[in-house]
Enzyme design. Structure first.
Site, mmCIF file in Angstrom:
data_model
loop_
_atom_site.group_PDB
_atom_site.id
_atom_site.type_symbol
_atom_site.label_atom_id
_atom_site.label_comp_id
_atom_site.label_asym_id
_atom_site.label_seq_id
_atom_site.Cartn_x
_atom_site.Cartn_y
_atom_site.Cartn_z
ATOM 1 N N GLU A 42 40.063 77.936 -8.127
ATOM 2 C CA GLU A 42 39.522 76.580 -8.012
ATOM 3 C C GLU A 42 38.601 76.344 -9.194
ATOM 4 O O GLU A 42 37.622 77.077 -9.394
ATOM 5 C CB GLU A 42 38.739 76.400 -6.710
ATOM 6 N N ASP A 53 27.612 70.407 -2.226
ATOM 7 C CA ASP A 53 27.303 71.691 -2.858
ATOM 8 C C ASP A 53 25.836 72.066 -2.702
ATOM 9 O O ASP A 53 24.941 71.217 -2.756
ATOM 10 C CB ASP A 53 27.679 71.640 -4.336
ATOM 11 N N TYR A 168 41.792 73.644 3.647
ATOM 12 C CA TYR A 168 40.519 74.301 3.379
ATOM 13 C C TYR A 168 39.602 74.053 4.574
ATOM 14 O O TYR A 168 39.202 72.924 4.822
ATOM 15 C CB TYR A 168 39.923 73.706 2.098
#
Length: 262
Positions: A42, A53, A168
């Site tokens: 990735e 994040d 995911y």
């Protein structure tokens, strides 16, 4: 997408490794990920407001942007990676603004020409698939979707509709790199997701050690590691590739051992 399909095997879990483009010697770090045994790469697209994040990847975004990294640079990095590693799946992961600034068709075409296999766009929900999904699918690129602990049975079909490559599973309701979900909750979630789709299930967020990776690998099709790699890059700079290889090998060895009967 054929490269993505071949990365996931019934008898072992794939190691999915994340690094931020433009943070440190990216091409050498990507080569180190492959040399260490990562099955899927990735490549993070730096963005000013990476809302999903945690501190490590936020800092990597800031370093990359301060160095002047552009979307064109990222695509060049991707194209170079594809030339050196024709069989290793490459996924771009990021946010809508850099992907859509010049239009979805432009981005999809450029990504395809650069050898990208899949795209994870964190802030485009499935309900807004038409913003990017048709362009990606038309270019032969897998739109990879995210499921979370709050993705209930009513919404899961929408998440899966049009998804490909792998699913995911974000194992915590939070940001990257800060905490890991309890193994029991991961096992329950993976079982629920597998009952709903034939896509491989890769589990990420908070995976930092070989032991954690091995536990997840016992039940999931893939294990995603990001912040721990990004921290190695931050700590070692130009010398990071050698440290990355060592870390990736430790994860890969643990995953390989995870399904061997005692």
């Amino acid at each position: 997408m054929n490269r993505l399909a071949s990365a996931f095997s019934a008898d072992r879990a794939a190691l999915v490794a994340f690094v931020t483009a433009g943070d440190g010697p990216t091409s050498a770090i990507l080569d180190a990920l492959v040399a260490g045994g990562a099955d899927v790469i990735e490549l993070g697209m730096p963005f000013t407001d990476p809302m999903a994040d945690g501190p490590a990847i936020q800092a990597a975004n800031i370093r990359s942007l301060a160095a002047g990294t552009t979307t064109a640079d990222i695509l060049r990095i991707a194209a170079g990676f594809r030339a050196r590693h024709p069989d290793v799946p490459l996924v771009l992961m990021g946010y809508a603004n850099p992907m859509l600034r010049r239009g979805a068709d432009w981005f999809a075409a450029q990504a395809s020409q650069s050898g990208v296999d899949g795209v994870i766009c964190v802030d485009v929900p499935p309900e807004e698939d038409d913003a990017l999904g048709p362009a990606l699918r038309g270019a032969g690129i897998a739109p990879i979707r995210l499921a979370t602990p709050t993705t209930d049975a009513a919404r899961l079909p929408r998440v899966l509709d049009g998804a490909s490559g792998f699913l995911y599973y974000v194992s915590v309701a939070g940001i990257t790199g800060q905490q890991q979900a309890a193994q029991a909750s991961i096992e329950e979630a993976v079982a629920r997701l597998k009952a709903a789709t034939d896509l491989p299930i890769a589990v990420g967020f908070g995976v930092r050690t070989p032991d954690q990776a091995a536990q997840i690998a016992r039940v999931a099709d893939g294990v995603v590691v990001g912040s721990a790699i990004v921290e190695i890059v931050a700590a070692h700079g130009a010398a990071a590739p050698a440290h990355v290889i060592h870390f990736i090998r430790s994860l890969k060895d643990a995953i390989a051992q995870s399904r061997i009967p005692a």
